[in-house]
Design a protein around this motif. Structure first.
Motif, mmCIF file in Angstrom:
data_model
loop_
_atom_site.group_PDB
_atom_site.id
_atom_site.type_symbol
_atom_site.label_atom_id
_atom_site.label_comp_id
_atom_site.label_asym_id
_atom_site.label_seq_id
_atom_site.Cartn_x
_atom_site.Cartn_y
_atom_site.Cartn_z
ATOM 1 N N LYS A 28 0.833 -1.209 0.000
ATOM 2 C CA LYS A 28 0.000 0.000 0.000
ATOM 3 C C LYS A 28 0.867 1.259 0.000
ATOM 4 N N LYS A 77 1.900 -3.371 -6.064
ATOM 5 C CA LYS A 77 0.981 -4.315 -6.708
ATOM 6 C C LYS A 77 -0.443 -3.832 -6.521
ATOM 7 N N THR A 78 -1.303 -4.312 -7.386
ATOM 8 C CA THR A 78 -2.727 -4.064 -7.186
ATOM 9 C C THR A 78 -3.268 -5.133 -6.249
ATOM 10 N N ASP A 79 -4.453 -4.908 -5.729
ATOM 11 C CA ASP A 79 -5.062 -5.886 -4.827
ATOM 12 C C ASP A 79 -5.261 -7.231 -5.516
ATOM 13 N N SER A 80 -5.653 -7.212 -6.783
ATOM 14 C CA SER A 80 -5.874 -8.476 -7.486
ATOM 15 C C SER A 80 -4.562 -9.213 -7.729
ATOM 16 N N ASP A 81 -3.478 -8.472 -8.038
ATOM 17 C CA ASP A 81 -2.167 -9.113 -8.204
ATOM 18 C C ASP A 81 -1.704 -9.736 -6.894
ATOM 19 N N GLY A 133 2.679 1.156 -3.549
ATOM 20 C CA GLY A 133 1.870 0.911 -4.743
ATOM 21 C C GLY A 133 2.485 -0.138 -5.646
#
Length: 151
Positions: A80, A85-89, A83
């Protein structure tokens, strides 16, 4: 064989602050709350278990699970913050990690009472290594060095 070597190298070269760390009270409370939610064991009972992790296999398994949850929360915070990775990654990576750790632990132990501990330790090391990679070495103090013979 390679997995054992990987984990040994990870334990040696990851700074002690990454491995054990000195989590703040806020992190400790978050870990304990998350641990209680995932395990279905009350916070009071968990605090009693965490006092003596070597008492029996159940305590060893729960303590390893607690460390894995702490590593997961710290990794989530690092992701977080940067930044990376994204949550889905991150969710996909965790799912792959769970499958890999379960398969590796099952090969090593052949099942049995120690299986949850080995899975949790695998996840903990992978998450700490990923956090170290994301934040970079400069974010962590160097590991303590043994005294030199002339000191």
């Amino acid at each position: 064989m390679y997995k054992i070597l990987y984990y040994t190298v990870a334990l040696i070269f990851l700074p002690s602050s990454v491995m054990a760390g000195n989590p703040s009270e806020n992190v400790k409370k978050r870990v304990l709350t998350e641990f209680a939610d995932r395990s279905g064991v009350s916070v009071d009972d968990l605090q009693l278990v965490l006092v003596d992790c070597e008492l029996n296999q159940r305590n060893m398994n729960l303590c390893a699970f607690q460390r894995a949850i702490q590593a997961e929360l710290l990794l989530g915070d690092a992701i977080k913050m940067t930044g990376a990775k994204t949550d889905s990654d991150f969710a996909a990576w965790k799912k792959q990690l769970q499958a890999r750790c379960h398969a590796d632990a099952d090969k090593e132990t052949g099942g049995g009472a120690i299986l949850p501990k080995i899975i949790s330790e695998c996840k903990e090391l992978a998450m700490l290594a990923k956090r170290y990679t994301i934040l970079g070495a400069e974010s962590f103090p160097p590991p303590p060095q043994p005294p030199h013979k002339w000191d």
